[in-house]
Design an enzyme around this catalytic site. Structure first.
Site, PDB file in Angstrom:
ATOM      1  N   GLY A  22       0.805  -1.213   0.000  1.00 54.81           N
ATOM      2  CA  GLY A  22       0.000   0.000   0.000  1.00 54.81           C
ATOM      3  C   GLY A  22       0.838   1.264   0.000  1.00 54.81           C
ATOM      4  O   GLY A  22       0.513   2.240   0.678  1.00 54.81           O
ATOM      5  N   ALA A  23       1.911   1.275  -0.798  1.00 57.07           N
ATOM      6  CA  ALA A  23       2.914   2.337  -0.693  1.00 57.07           C
ATOM      7  C   ALA A  23       2.752   3.445  -1.725  1.00 57.07           C
ATOM      8  O   ALA A  23       3.631   4.285  -1.854  1.00 57.07           O
ATOM      9  CB  ALA A  23       4.313   1.735  -0.814  1.00 57.07           C
ATOM     10  N   ASN A  24       1.635   3.477  -2.437  1.00 56.70           N
ATOM     11  CA  ASN A  24       1.480   4.526  -3.441  1.00 56.70           C
ATOM     12  C   ASN A  24       0.878   5.803  -2.862  1.00 56.70           C
ATOM     13  O   ASN A  24       0.843   6.837  -3.529  1.00 56.70           O
ATOM     14  CB  ASN A  24       0.621   4.033  -4.615  1.00 56.70           C
ATOM     15  N   THR A  25       0.425   5.769  -1.613  1.00 53.35           N
ATOM     16  CA  THR A  25      -0.191   6.939  -1.011  1.00 53.35           C
ATOM     17  C   THR A  25      -0.078   6.859   0.513  1.00 53.35           C
ATOM     18  O   THR A  25       0.246   5.818   1.080  1.00 53.35           O
ATOM     19  CB  THR A  25      -1.672   7.045  -1.424  1.00 53.35           C
ATOM     20  N   GLY A  26      -0.341   7.989   1.178  1.00 59.66           N
ATOM     21  CA  GLY A  26      -0.482   8.022   2.619  1.00 59.66           C
ATOM     22  C   GLY A  26       0.715   7.528   3.396  1.00 59.66           C
ATOM     23  O   GLY A  26       1.867   7.828   3.086  1.00 59.66           O
ATOM     24  N   GLY A  28       2.005   4.537   3.716  1.00 60.26           N
ATOM     25  CA  GLY A  28       2.916   3.652   2.990  1.00 60.26           C
ATOM     26  C   GLY A  28       3.877   4.426   2.110  1.00 60.26           C
ATOM     27  O   GLY A  28       5.066   4.101   2.037  1.00 60.26           O
ATOM     28  N   SER A 146      -3.850  -0.520  14.689  1.00 60.44           N
ATOM     29  CA  SER A 146      -4.599   0.717  14.931  1.00 60.44           C
ATOM     30  C   SER A 146      -5.110   0.711  16.361  1.00 60.44           C
ATOM     31  O   SER A 146      -5.312  -0.355  16.960  1.00 60.44           O
ATOM     32  CB  SER A 146      -5.786   0.791  13.957  1.00 60.44           C
ATOM     33  N   TYR A 172     -13.688  -3.781  11.404  1.00 65.02           N
ATOM     34  CA  TYR A 172     -12.382  -3.122  11.364  1.00 65.02           C
ATOM     35  C   TYR A 172     -11.591  -3.429  12.625  1.00 65.02           C
ATOM     36  O   TYR A 172     -10.403  -3.785  12.566  1.00 65.02           O
ATOM     37  CB  TYR A 172     -12.559  -1.617  11.202  1.00 65.02           C
TER      38      TYR A 172
END
Length: 299
Positions: A22-26, A28, A146, A172
């Site tokens: 998940g490293a394309n945003t935020g 990550g 979380s 969640y």
């Protein structure tokens, strides 16, 4: 232990290889950016390859892109096979990708989406890559949990996929509790091997796209109050970075923001819920996860 730990405290990572999901945003993206800037070869493991390539173009350093859809065990197996073929050794596996508060949906394998993505996908990926980490001194598996692991905190073995009734927050919370239980059980199994450590982290309340599925009645006021309630992704990534790179970090630790309520602040070791430390439930979750994914760990 260093107070006010920042990305400037990340040691030189030259010669190390890190996989960040998940490293394309935020969070990550910020994690990958710092590791690459410190000299690591970083693999952005992402569902959307084109977005991954655009993210890689924004990072200074050696950055690669690997397609990975955590909602599909076939995709997880294909990604793991590609990573094993391309990298004879891995130093860091950072299980960062996740979804939050989604409507009740299922993965391609029929798992409830939040549990399937946040826990089972990462469980399978870790098991399939672990042999590349085990021989490497100082290697680590960092899984992002979380404070939401305290929400309705239990693993619902009688209805893991919320087929009888569904709670966005409850599902969640279960997935984030599973992240912690996975980390603690993995560390117990890794202890005999000595080289690899399993560490967990959480970002507090960070201003990212993760909350896009939050119901509007909650999302709208939180958006207005974001500057006060949340911290930027650059700060939210620090617990993960510290868990991954601080020489003083130990297997089985859990890092989060050091401010009041662990909402914001510089990273430090924090406590997780009593339920997360239930060793019997950890082992049961592990066994169920191996059965559901078909991935048996080499430890």
């Amino acid at each position: 232990m260093t107070e006010n730990w920042t990305e400037q405290h990340v040691p030189d990572q030259t010669g190390r290889t890190a996989v960040v999901t998940g490293a394309n945003t935020g969070l990550g993206f910020e994690t990958a950016r710092v590791l690459a800037e410190r000299g690591a070869t970083v693999v952005l493991a992402v569902r959307d390859v084109e977005k991954g390539k655009r993210a890689a173009d924004r990072i200074a350093g050696e950055v690669l892109v690997q397609e990975l859809d955590l909602t599909s065990l076939d995709s997880v197996r294909e990604a793991a096979a590609s990573l094993r073929a391309a990298h004879p050794r891995l130093d860091l596996l950072i299980n960062n990708a996740g979804v939050m508060y989604t409507p009740r949906l299922t993965t391609r394998d029929g798992f409830e989406l939040q549990f399937g993505t946040n826990h089972l996908g990462h469980f399978a990926l870790t098991g399939l890559l672990l042999e590349r980490l085990l021989p490497v001194p100082g290697s680590r598996v960092v899984t992002v949990s979380s404070t939401g692991h305290r929400i309705q905190a239990a693993i619902h073995f009688d209805d893991l996929h919320w087929e009888r009734s569904y709670s966005r927050a409850g599902a969640y919370g279960q997935s984030k509790l599973a992240n912690l239980m996975f980390t603690y059980e993995l560390q117990r199994r890794l202890a005999a091997h000595g080289a690899t450590a399993a560490v967990a982290a959480h970002p507090g309340m960070s201003n990212t796209e993760l909350a896009r599925n939050t119901p509007a009645a909650i999302r709208v006021p939180v958006t207005w109050l974001a500057p006060v309630l949340t911290q930027p992704a650059t700060m939210g990534a620090l617990p993960t970075l510290r868990a991954a790179t601080d020489p003083a970090a130990l297997g089985g630790q859990y890092y989060g923001p050091g401010g009041r309520g662990e909402v914001k602040g510089h990273p430090r070791v924090v406590a997780s819920s009593p339920q997360s430390h239930d060793a019997e439930v950890q082992r049961r979750l592990w066994d169920v996860s191996e059965r559901l994914t078909g991935v048996v760990f080499p430890v």
